[in-house]
Every structure is written in structure tokens, then in C-alpha cells.
Design a protein around this motif. Structure first.
Motif, PDB file in Angstrom:
ATOM      1  N   SER A   3     -21.808 -11.912 -14.556  1.00  0.00           N
ATOM      2  CA  SER A   3     -22.630 -10.821 -15.112  1.00  0.00           C
ATOM      3  C   SER A   3     -22.891 -11.038 -16.603  1.00  0.00           C
ATOM      4  O   SER A   3     -23.827 -10.539 -17.160  1.00  0.00           O
ATOM      5  CB  SER A   3     -21.919  -9.477 -14.922  1.00  0.00           C
ATOM      6  N   LYS A   4     -22.028 -11.847 -17.261  1.00  0.00           N
ATOM      7  CA  LYS A   4     -22.210 -12.020 -18.698  1.00  0.00           C
ATOM      8  C   LYS A   4     -23.507 -12.739 -19.028  1.00  0.00           C
ATOM      9  O   LYS A   4     -24.019 -12.675 -20.128  1.00  0.00           O
ATOM     10  CB  LYS A   4     -21.010 -12.792 -19.290  1.00  0.00           C
ATOM     11  N   THR A   5     -24.088 -13.413 -18.037  1.00  0.00           N
ATOM     12  CA  THR A   5     -25.372 -14.085 -18.318  1.00  0.00           C
ATOM     13  C   THR A   5     -26.432 -13.629 -17.325  1.00  0.00           C
ATOM     14  O   THR A   5     -27.403 -14.312 -17.079  1.00  0.00           O
ATOM     15  CB  THR A   5     -25.204 -15.626 -18.195  1.00  0.00           C
ATOM     16  N   ASN A   6     -26.185 -12.413 -16.776  1.00  0.00           N
ATOM     17  CA  ASN A   6     -27.140 -11.925 -15.796  1.00  0.00           C
ATOM     18  C   ASN A   6     -28.152 -10.987 -16.458  1.00  0.00           C
ATOM     19  O   ASN A   6     -27.831  -9.857 -16.799  1.00  0.00           O
ATOM     20  CB  ASN A   6     -26.391 -11.177 -14.670  1.00  0.00           C
ATOM     21  N   PHE A   7     -29.347 -11.502 -16.687  1.00  0.00           N
ATOM     22  CA  PHE A   7     -30.385 -10.691 -17.330  1.00  0.00           C
ATOM     23  C   PHE A   7     -31.299 -10.037 -16.300  1.00  0.00           C
ATOM     24  O   PHE A   7     -32.294  -9.424 -16.649  1.00  0.00           O
ATOM     25  CB  PHE A   7     -31.200 -11.576 -18.280  1.00  0.00           C
ATOM     26  N   SER A   8     -30.954 -10.212 -14.997  1.00  0.00           N
ATOM     27  CA  SER A   8     -31.820  -9.664 -13.962  1.00  0.00           C
ATOM     28  C   SER A   8     -31.753  -8.138 -13.922  1.00  0.00           C
ATOM     29  O   SER A   8     -30.694  -7.539 -14.132  1.00  0.00           O
ATOM     30  CB  SER A   8     -31.394 -10.206 -12.578  1.00  0.00           C
ATOM     31  N   LEU A   9     -32.902  -7.515 -13.665  1.00  0.00           N
ATOM     32  CA  LEU A   9     -32.968  -6.057 -13.485  1.00  0.00           C
ATOM     33  C   LEU A   9     -33.427  -5.724 -12.072  1.00  0.00           C
ATOM     34  O   LEU A   9     -33.923  -4.628 -11.794  1.00  0.00           O
ATOM     35  CB  LEU A   9     -33.907  -5.439 -14.521  1.00  0.00           C
ATOM     36  N   ASP A  10     -33.246  -6.682 -11.153  1.00  0.00           N
ATOM     37  CA  ASP A  10     -33.618  -6.432  -9.746  1.00  0.00           C
ATOM     38  C   ASP A  10     -32.913  -5.172  -9.238  1.00  0.00           C
ATOM     39  O   ASP A  10     -31.751  -4.920  -9.559  1.00  0.00           O
ATOM     40  CB  ASP A  10     -33.197  -7.622  -8.866  1.00  0.00           C
ATOM     41  N   ASN A  11     -33.638  -4.388  -8.488  1.00  0.00           N
ATOM     42  CA  ASN A  11     -33.102  -3.160  -7.860  1.00  0.00           C
ATOM     43  C   ASN A  11     -32.711  -2.070  -8.865  1.00  0.00           C
ATOM     44  O   ASN A  11     -31.978  -1.149  -8.538  1.00  0.00           O
ATOM     45  CB  ASN A  11     -31.889  -3.484  -6.961  1.00  0.00           C
ATOM     46  N   GLY A 234     -37.807  -8.816 -25.095  1.00  0.00           N
ATOM     47  CA  GLY A 234     -36.579  -9.555 -24.808  1.00  0.00           C
ATOM     48  C   GLY A 234     -35.324  -8.792 -25.180  1.00  0.00           C
ATOM     49  O   GLY A 234     -34.406  -8.658 -24.366  1.00  0.00           O
ATOM     50  N   PRO A 235     -35.266  -8.235 -26.406  1.00  0.00           N
ATOM     51  CA  PRO A 235     -34.088  -7.429 -26.772  1.00  0.00           C
ATOM     52  C   PRO A 235     -33.854  -6.269 -25.802  1.00  0.00           C
ATOM     53  O   PRO A 235     -32.723  -5.941 -25.473  1.00  0.00           O
ATOM     54  CB  PRO A 235     -34.450  -6.938 -28.171  1.00  0.00           C
ATOM     55  N   ALA A 236     -34.958  -5.664 -25.313  1.00  0.00           N
ATOM     56  CA  ALA A 236     -34.809  -4.548 -24.376  1.00  0.00           C
ATOM     57  C   ALA A 236     -34.244  -5.028 -23.038  1.00  0.00           C
ATOM     58  O   ALA A 236     -33.375  -4.366 -22.442  1.00  0.00           O
ATOM     59  CB  ALA A 236     -36.157  -3.858 -24.162  1.00  0.00           C
ATOM     60  N   VAL A 237     -34.710  -6.192 -22.571  1.00  0.00           N
ATOM     61  CA  VAL A 237     -34.180  -6.727 -21.301  1.00  0.00           C
ATOM     62  C   VAL A 237     -32.683  -6.998 -21.454  1.00  0.00           C
ATOM     63  O   VAL A 237     -31.883  -6.640 -20.585  1.00  0.00           O
ATOM     64  CB  VAL A 237     -34.926  -8.016 -20.896  1.00  0.00           C
ATOM     65  N   PHE A 238     -32.301  -7.575 -22.585  1.00  0.00           N
ATOM     66  CA  PHE A 238     -30.867  -7.854 -22.833  1.00  0.00           C
ATOM     67  C   PHE A 238     -30.056  -6.561 -22.756  1.00  0.00           C
ATOM     68  O   PHE A 238     -29.065  -6.459 -22.032  1.00  0.00           O
ATOM     69  CB  PHE A 238     -30.690  -8.517 -24.196  1.00  0.00           C
ATOM     70  N   LEU A 239     -30.500  -5.518 -23.482  1.00  0.00           N
ATOM     71  CA  LEU A 239     -29.726  -4.271 -23.535  1.00  0.00           C
ATOM     72  C   LEU A 239     -29.797  -3.491 -22.228  1.00  0.00           C
ATOM     73  O   LEU A 239     -28.946  -2.643 -21.966  1.00  0.00           O
ATOM     74  CB  LEU A 239     -30.208  -3.401 -24.702  1.00  0.00           C
ATOM     75  N   ALA A 240     -30.792  -3.801 -21.379  1.00  0.00           N
ATOM     76  CA  ALA A 240     -30.897  -3.110 -20.082  1.00  0.00           C
ATOM     77  C   ALA A 240     -30.103  -3.830 -18.993  1.00  0.00           C
ATOM     78  O   ALA A 240     -29.884  -3.279 -17.907  1.00  0.00           O
ATOM     79  CB  ALA A 240     -32.358  -3.019 -19.665  1.00  0.00           C
ATOM     80  N   SER A 241     -29.665  -5.066 -19.279  1.00  0.00           N
ATOM     81  CA  SER A 241     -29.068  -5.901 -18.219  1.00  0.00           C
ATOM     82  C   SER A 241     -27.545  -5.920 -18.270  1.00  0.00           C
ATOM     83  O   SER A 241     -26.926  -5.509 -19.258  1.00  0.00           O
ATOM     84  CB  SER A 241     -29.576  -7.340 -18.376  1.00  0.00           C
ATOM     85  N   ASP A 242     -26.961  -6.474 -17.195  1.00  0.00           N
ATOM     86  CA  ASP A 242     -25.498  -6.606 -17.120  1.00  0.00           C
ATOM     87  C   ASP A 242     -24.965  -7.476 -18.259  1.00  0.00           C
ATOM     88  O   ASP A 242     -23.800  -7.388 -18.634  1.00  0.00           O
ATOM     89  CB  ASP A 242     -25.100  -7.264 -15.785  1.00  0.00           C
TER      90      ASP A 242
END
Ligand code: NAP
Ligand code: GCO
Length: 267
Positions: A3-11, A234-242
Motif C-alpha cells: 500500500s505504501k506505493t499504491n496510488f490507485s483509487l480504483d473502487n 498529482g499531489p491530490a492523487v497522492f493524498l487521496a491514495s493508500d
């Protein structure tokens, strides 16, 4: 995947407030690109309709709702509708915001209160509405769109700076109170971004020269340019992801280095 490198927002269901255009739209587009289902709101139906069409043009099926984020009853009704029609909100981006550029001693208390209402009270209202669902799900991400004015003041933006300073501390308090529920609350602090909100500061002068404030920002930013709304995706995806599960209560400044720089020395 770790999860530390999981930037996916699937589901994941992501609600971005005030996202028919501007920074909210760019952030929602980036979250969709990482797999999120996008939900957004705006005050006017015509803007929601325009927003849905704009997302569609980007290949994104977004769910749009008409809602004034300062109206707690309307927000609670919208969240209930979203949970019924789309799903429980996993990611909230408190983006909706206004600014009134008026010298403080000329500003009415009504105008001051209106800015505080949209830029500070509304993030409280919307966060309060989505946190119970996040607690039930066992996770959640709240991203508050702060500002350089969470740290600095300048002439004519007293209400906005007070609101954004308060939003920084609301961010830290939500992080403190709900971290135990695996909810991370962080802020993004954009620098000066080219959107309708800052258009007056970039107006070309009658003699064809750049607006003095435009020239000022260019000279104070190492990147030598205004930010684009897409710079915040990109910063938003990081803060939204695991990948940001152990990042909590932070304000991530996306300002091109303006806060690190004394400013271009006169040639
Ligand atoms: P913008 O172009 O003015 O867009 C603001 C959005 O918020 C619009 O969609 C607006 O909808 C919506 N909104 C305003 N009041 C609302 C309400 N009561 N209920 C629901 N929606 C509402 O602003 P922006 O530049 O994209 O800024 C977005 C956020 O980033 C704001 O919080 C702003 O303070 C912050 N920010 C901007 C910059 C910058 O340089 N642009 C830098 C730092 C932080 P309507 O069109 O219907 O009013
Ligand atoms: C202003 C600008 C800024 C930006 C942004 C800077 O009038 O100074 O509108 O407030 O919007 O908040 O981070």
C-alpha cells in the motif's frame, strides 16, 4: 501491491466540492485518472450540467449535484443522495471557495462572514457529513484546499487569509480527532494558479503590459510562472491514495517554490 506505493483509487468514490471548473475540475480529473468515481457539486444547475458535459468530454462519467456547501441541510441531503446513488464517500476534497479582495476597513462584516462561510464553515459542514460513512467503512481521506494565505497575509484579503488560516488548523484537528478511525486529513496549499479566481490579477493592461501583480508573482516564483490547475492533480492523487496512509495533518504546498524564494534580484 504494497500500500505504501499504491496510488490507485480504483473502487473509491471521490467528492470534490465546487468542481465544475478550475482547480476542483483539474483535481477531479486527476482522481478519475487514478480510478476514482467522481462526484461534484456546484450552486447552479447550469454549472453542474456544464461540468458533467466537460467531464464527459474528458471521458469521465461524473455525478453532479446542485448544492450550496454553506447550507448544512442541503449538504446532508446531498451526501445521503450520493450514498444512495453512487456510494459512500471515500475521498472528500473541500475545494469550493470564494475570495473578496477589499481593504479590511472598507469590508463589510457581511462580506467578511460570507468568505468565512464558504472557505471555512463549509469544509467543516461537508467533512462532518462524510466522516460517519468513512468511520463505518474503516477508512477515509479528506483533502482541504488551503492557500499560501494559510501562512501569509497581503493587502485586501483579510477574510480569505483568516478563513484559509483557520482551514489549516481545521485540517490538523480533523487529523488529530479521526486519525484513530484510519481517516487522514491533509491540505493542499496551491501557490498562484491561473484560474477564474485569479483572472483579475493577470489582466493585460491597457498598454498591453502584464498586470503589475502578474509581474510580481512571476518575479517571486522560482518556476517563473503561474501554476496551472493541472499542477495540483498529482499531489491530490497522492493524498487521496493508500500511499499517504501515514501522512496526516500536513499541508502540502504546491507553489513552484514561491515560499522558499526571496525573489528575483533586480537586474
Ligand atoms: P474558482 O475558479 O473561483 O472556482 C471556485 C468554485 O467553487 C466554483 O465552481 C464555484 O462555483 C464554487 N463555489 C463557490 N462557492 C460555492 C458554494 N457556496 N457552494 C458550492 N460551490 C461553490 O476558484 P479556483 O481558483 O478554482 O479555487 C478553488 C479552490 O482553490 C478555492 O478554495 C480557492 O480558495 C483555492 N485556491 C485557489 C488558488 C488560485 O490561485 N486560484 C490558490 C490557492 C487556493 P460558482 O461558479 O457557482 O460560484
Ligand atoms: C490573492 C490570490 C491568492 C490565491 C491563492 C494563493 O488575491 O492573493 O487570489 O489568494 O488565490 O490563495 O495561494
Amino acid at each position: 501491491m504494497d500500500s505504501k506505493t499504491n496510488f490507485s483509487l480504483d473502487n473509491k468514490v471521490a467528492l470534490v466540492t465546487g468542481a465544475s471548473y478550475g482547480i476542483g475540475f483539474a483535481i477531479a480529473k486527476a482522481l478519475a485518472g487514478a480510478g476514482a468515481t467522481i462526484v461534484f457539486n456546484d450552486i447552479k444547475q447550469e454549472l453542474v450540467d456544464k461540468g458533467v458535459a466537460a467531464y464527459k468530454e474528458e471521458g469521465i462519467t461524473a455525478y453532479g449535484y446542485v448544492c450550496d456547501v454553506t447550507d448544512e441541510d442541503a449538504v446532508n441531503a446531498m451526501i445521503a443522495k450520493i450514498e444512495q446513488e453512487v456510494g459512500v464517500v471515500d475521498v472528500l476534497v473541500n475545494n469550493a471557495g470564494i475570495i473578496k479582495r477589499i481593504p479590511m476597513i472598507e469590508m463589510s462584516a457581511k462580506d467578511f462572514r460570507q468568505v468565512i462561510d464558504v472557505d471555512l464553515n463549509a469544509p467543516f459542514i461537508v467533512s462532518k457529513a462524510v466522516i460517519p460513512g468513512m468511520i463505518k467503512k474503516g477508512h477515509g481521506k479528506i483533502i482541504n484546499i488551503c492557500s499560501m494565505m494559510s501562512e501569509f497575509g497581503r493587502e485586501t484579503v483579510s477574510a480569505y487569509a483568516a478563513a484559509k488560516g483557520g482551514l489549516k488548523m481545521l485540517t490538523r484537528n480533523i487529523a488529530s480527532e479521526y486519525g484513530q478511525n484510519n481517516i487522514q486529513c491533509n491540505g493542499i496549499g496551491p501557490g498562484y494558479i491561473a484560474t477564474p479566481q485569479t483572472a483579475p490579477l493577470r489582466e493585460v493592461q491597457p498598454d498591453g503590459s502584464r498586470h503589475p501583480f502578474d509581474q510580481f508573482i512571476i518575479s517571486k516564483t522560482p518556476a517563473g510562472r503561474w501554476g496551472e490547475a493541472s499542477d495540483l492533480g498529482g499531489p491530490a492523487v497522492f493524498l487521496a491514495s493508500d500511499a499517504s496512509d501515514f501522512v496526516n495533518g500536513q499541508i502540502l504546498y504546491v507553489d513552484g517554490g514561491i515560499q522558499a524564494y526571496i525573489g528575483k534580484q533586480p537586474s
